[in-house]
Design a protein around this motif. Structure first.
Motif, PDB file in Angstrom:
ATOM      1  N   THR A   5       0.818  -1.217   0.000  1.00  0.00           N
ATOM      2  CA  THR A   5       0.000   0.000   0.000  1.00  0.00           C
ATOM      3  C   THR A   5       0.853   1.268   0.000  1.00  0.00           C
ATOM      4  O   THR A   5       0.336   2.351  -0.296  1.00  0.00           O
ATOM      5  N   HIS A  58      -5.352   7.357  -7.620  1.00  0.00           N
ATOM      6  CA  HIS A  58      -6.312   6.371  -7.099  1.00  0.00           C
ATOM      7  C   HIS A  58      -5.930   4.960  -7.542  1.00  0.00           C
ATOM      8  O   HIS A  58      -6.794   4.144  -7.866  1.00  0.00           O
ATOM      9  N   ALA A  86      -6.926  -7.228   5.119  1.00  0.00           N
ATOM     10  CA  ALA A  86      -7.910  -6.353   5.777  1.00  0.00           C
ATOM     11  C   ALA A  86      -8.776  -7.152   6.736  1.00  0.00           C
ATOM     12  O   ALA A  86      -9.053  -6.714   7.868  1.00  0.00           O
ATOM     13  N   LYS A 104      -9.322  -1.656   7.654  1.00  0.00           N
ATOM     14  CA  LYS A 104     -10.044  -1.489   6.401  1.00  0.00           C
ATOM     15  C   LYS A 104      -9.270  -0.688   5.370  1.00  0.00           C
ATOM     16  O   LYS A 104      -9.656  -0.625   4.194  1.00  0.00           O
ATOM     17  N   LYS A 105      -8.160  -0.096   5.771  1.00  0.00           N
ATOM     18  CA  LYS A 105      -7.346   0.669   4.819  1.00  0.00           C
ATOM     19  C   LYS A 105      -6.961  -0.195   3.624  1.00  0.00           C
ATOM     20  O   LYS A 105      -7.005   0.263   2.470  1.00  0.00           O
ATOM     21  N   TYR A 106      -6.612  -1.433   3.890  1.00  0.00           N
ATOM     22  CA  TYR A 106      -6.152  -2.304   2.808  1.00  0.00           C
ATOM     23  C   TYR A 106      -7.291  -2.600   1.831  1.00  0.00           C
ATOM     24  O   TYR A 106      -7.092  -2.612   0.617  1.00  0.00           O
ATOM     25  N   ALA A 107      -8.471  -2.831   2.353  1.00  0.00           N
ATOM     26  CA  ALA A 107      -9.628  -3.081   1.486  1.00  0.00           C
ATOM     27  C   ALA A 107     -10.004  -1.819   0.711  1.00  0.00           C
ATOM     28  O   ALA A 107     -10.373  -1.891  -0.465  1.00  0.00           O
ATOM     29  N   ASP A 108      -9.906  -0.667   1.350  1.00  0.00           N
ATOM     30  CA  ASP A 108     -10.230   0.587   0.675  1.00  0.00           C
ATOM     31  C   ASP A 108      -9.291   0.826  -0.509  1.00  0.00           C
ATOM     32  O   ASP A 108      -9.727   1.255  -1.592  1.00  0.00           O
ATOM     33  N   VAL A 109      -8.010   0.570  -0.309  1.00  0.00           N
ATOM     34  CA  VAL A 109      -7.041   0.719  -1.396  1.00  0.00           C
ATOM     35  C   VAL A 109      -7.355  -0.256  -2.530  1.00  0.00           C
ATOM     36  O   VAL A 109      -7.345   0.112  -3.708  1.00  0.00           O
ATOM     37  N   LYS A 118     -10.221  -1.680  -3.347  1.00  0.00           N
ATOM     38  CA  LYS A 118     -11.455  -1.335  -4.061  1.00  0.00           C
ATOM     39  C   LYS A 118     -11.260  -0.081  -4.923  1.00  0.00           C
ATOM     40  O   LYS A 118     -11.762  -0.019  -6.058  1.00  0.00           O
ATOM     41  N   THR A 119     -10.546   0.892  -4.399  1.00  0.00           N
ATOM     42  CA  THR A 119     -10.302   2.102  -5.177  1.00  0.00           C
ATOM     43  C   THR A 119      -9.479   1.777  -6.416  1.00  0.00           C
ATOM     44  O   THR A 119      -9.770   2.268  -7.515  1.00  0.00           O
ATOM     45  N   THR A 125     -16.251  -8.579  -2.020  1.00  0.00           N
ATOM     46  CA  THR A 125     -17.043  -7.384  -1.701  1.00  0.00           C
ATOM     47  C   THR A 125     -18.542  -7.546  -1.928  1.00  0.00           C
ATOM     48  O   THR A 125     -19.330  -6.790  -1.373  1.00  0.00           O
TER      49      THR A 125
END
Length: 413
Positions: free
Chosen positions: A152, A160, A189, A195-200, A202-203, A265
């Motif tokens: 990350t 993004h 995550a 959740k940072k890892y999942a957010d990255v 998904k983005t 997801t």
């Protein structure tokens, strides 16, 4: 019903619902003796490779009668130990697990490697399988968590997306292959609760949908971004036949990546993307009858004066193995004729990959399982040779099918 009983029942329901994901019923055309036989033959063959592999090296290919190995920093380093672990799972051969765990000692330091986006391949295919099969969270979870943090570090809030390469003329290159590293982030995550890892993940997946695909859902290989504004600078290829061509393994990375992102997801945008990519692949006029693709779907457009022309119709078995494993999973998330079509196509791919045309005789091929992959014809690199990641995804497809034969979920975490 008291509160404790209700809570316990709710937990059981969630666990059973989770276990039920991916249990669409299919008529299984490949029987247990065939799948178990291929796993046993693969285990026997990979021991030939193991006998030739130096302790601190990792197999890449077998070319011109000689093995080609790499150090741990090469992007493929996680596939060999991962294949050993999958074969151990599929055959019950503990010797293979032992060989894998020994090899992981030489791979462990890559958790700190911030110079590559390929940490999903390097760490999740290896340490992720090791954690799942051994349950040794004390040893393996910290390595995976540190590796996810390293990955990350390559994410930019301006583009993004996660940067793929630090070399060449590119400003901020993102390759379609990068979709394969997102499962690593999604799993970490859940493992860490961060959740940072999942957010990255998904983005990055959303950015890739926006910029990597043509109207027909074929994918560009490389998108170069302006690192300051996030604007797209160029849409190119590095390993395909041309910038506008559909490099076969790139389409496979995309299919696998979005199928997996839907699993993680339940976002139907990812499922629809995977379905459209599958439609492009399976309906393409240049997909051979045996469903094992040529290295680029647009190989027939290569001009006669190109250096690639004489070899333009070579197959890429690594893409075929990825297609097979991906389509098995995609069939679980779709219905009716569509689901059946994906599943039957995956079965055909597995059966054909297991034939003498593609599956090596014991002792041949340097101990690699599959023949006839192409690394990068455009770069004159790894042409019509075995490749370690082709073996990994072939074995993954076999093990997934074996689980279905046993009445188990296709995907195990």
């Amino acid at each position: 019903m008291n509160r404790k009983t209700l809570l316990f029942s709710s937990v059981l329901f969630m666990l059973s619902a989770s276990a039920a994901i991916g249990q669409t019923k299919h008529d299984l055309a490949l029987d247990k003796s065939f799948i178990d036989g291929q796993l046993a033959a693969s285990a026997k063959q990979i021991k030939v490779l193991a006998a030739s592999t130096p302790d601190d090296q990792f197999p890449k290919t077998f070319e011109k009668g000689a093995h080609v190995f790499s150090g741990s920093r090469w992007w493929c380093s996680g596939f060999y130990p991962g294949t050993l672990l999958l074969l151990s799972e599929g055959t019950g051969d503990q010797e293979l697990q032992g060989l894998a765990l020994q090899k992981l000692k030489h791979l462990e330091k890559e958790q700190y490697n911030k110079g590559t986006h390929d940490l999903g391949f390097m760490l999740f295919c290896s340490f992720g399988n090791a954690l799942r099969l051994t349950g040794d969270s004390t040893q393996f979870k910290p390595i995976l968590a540190t590796g996810a943090e390293s990955l990350t570090s390559r994410y930019s809030p301006k583009t993004h997306a996660i940067r793929s390469w630090d070399h060449g003329k590119w400003k901020f290159p993102v390759i379609i292959d990068n979709m394969m590293n997102l499962e690593f982030l999604m799993q970490v995550a859940k493992m860490t609760g961060n959740k940072k890892y999942a957010d990255v993940a998904k983005t990055h997946a959303n950015t890739t949908i926006k910029n990597h695909f043509r109207k027909d859902y074929s994918s560009f290989h490389v998108i170069d971004y302006d690192p300051e504004t996030g604007a797209v600078i160029a849409k190119k290829t590095h390993q395909g036949a041309a910038d506008e061509s559909a490099w076969a393994r790139g389409q496979a990375w995309a299919l696998y990546g979005y199928t997996m992102m839907y699993r993680e997801t339940k976002d139907k945008a990812y499922l629809n993307q995977a379905r459209n990519i599958a439609k492009y692949i399976l309906n393409h006029k240049n997909l051979p009858a045996d469903l094992i693709p040529v290295w680029d779907f647009d190989y027939d457009k290569i001009p006669s004066d190109s250096k690639m022309y004489s070899q333009r119709a070579l197959r890429d078995v690594s893409a075929g193995a990825l297609f097979a494993s991906s389509l098995l999973e995609l069939s679980e998330y779709t219905k009716g004729k569509e689901s059946k079509n994906y599943f039957k196509k995956a079965e055909t791919m597995i059966k054909n990959l297991s034939s003498d045309i593609y599956f090596a005789k014991n002792g041949d091929n340097g101990g690699f399982l599959l023949k006839h992959s192409v690394g990068a014809l455009s770069l004159n690199s790894e042409i019509d040779v075995p490749l370690t990641y082709a073996d990994y995804y072939y074995v993954e497809a076999l093990v997934r099918y074996q689980r279905l034969l046993a009445g188990e979920p296709l995907i195990k975490e």
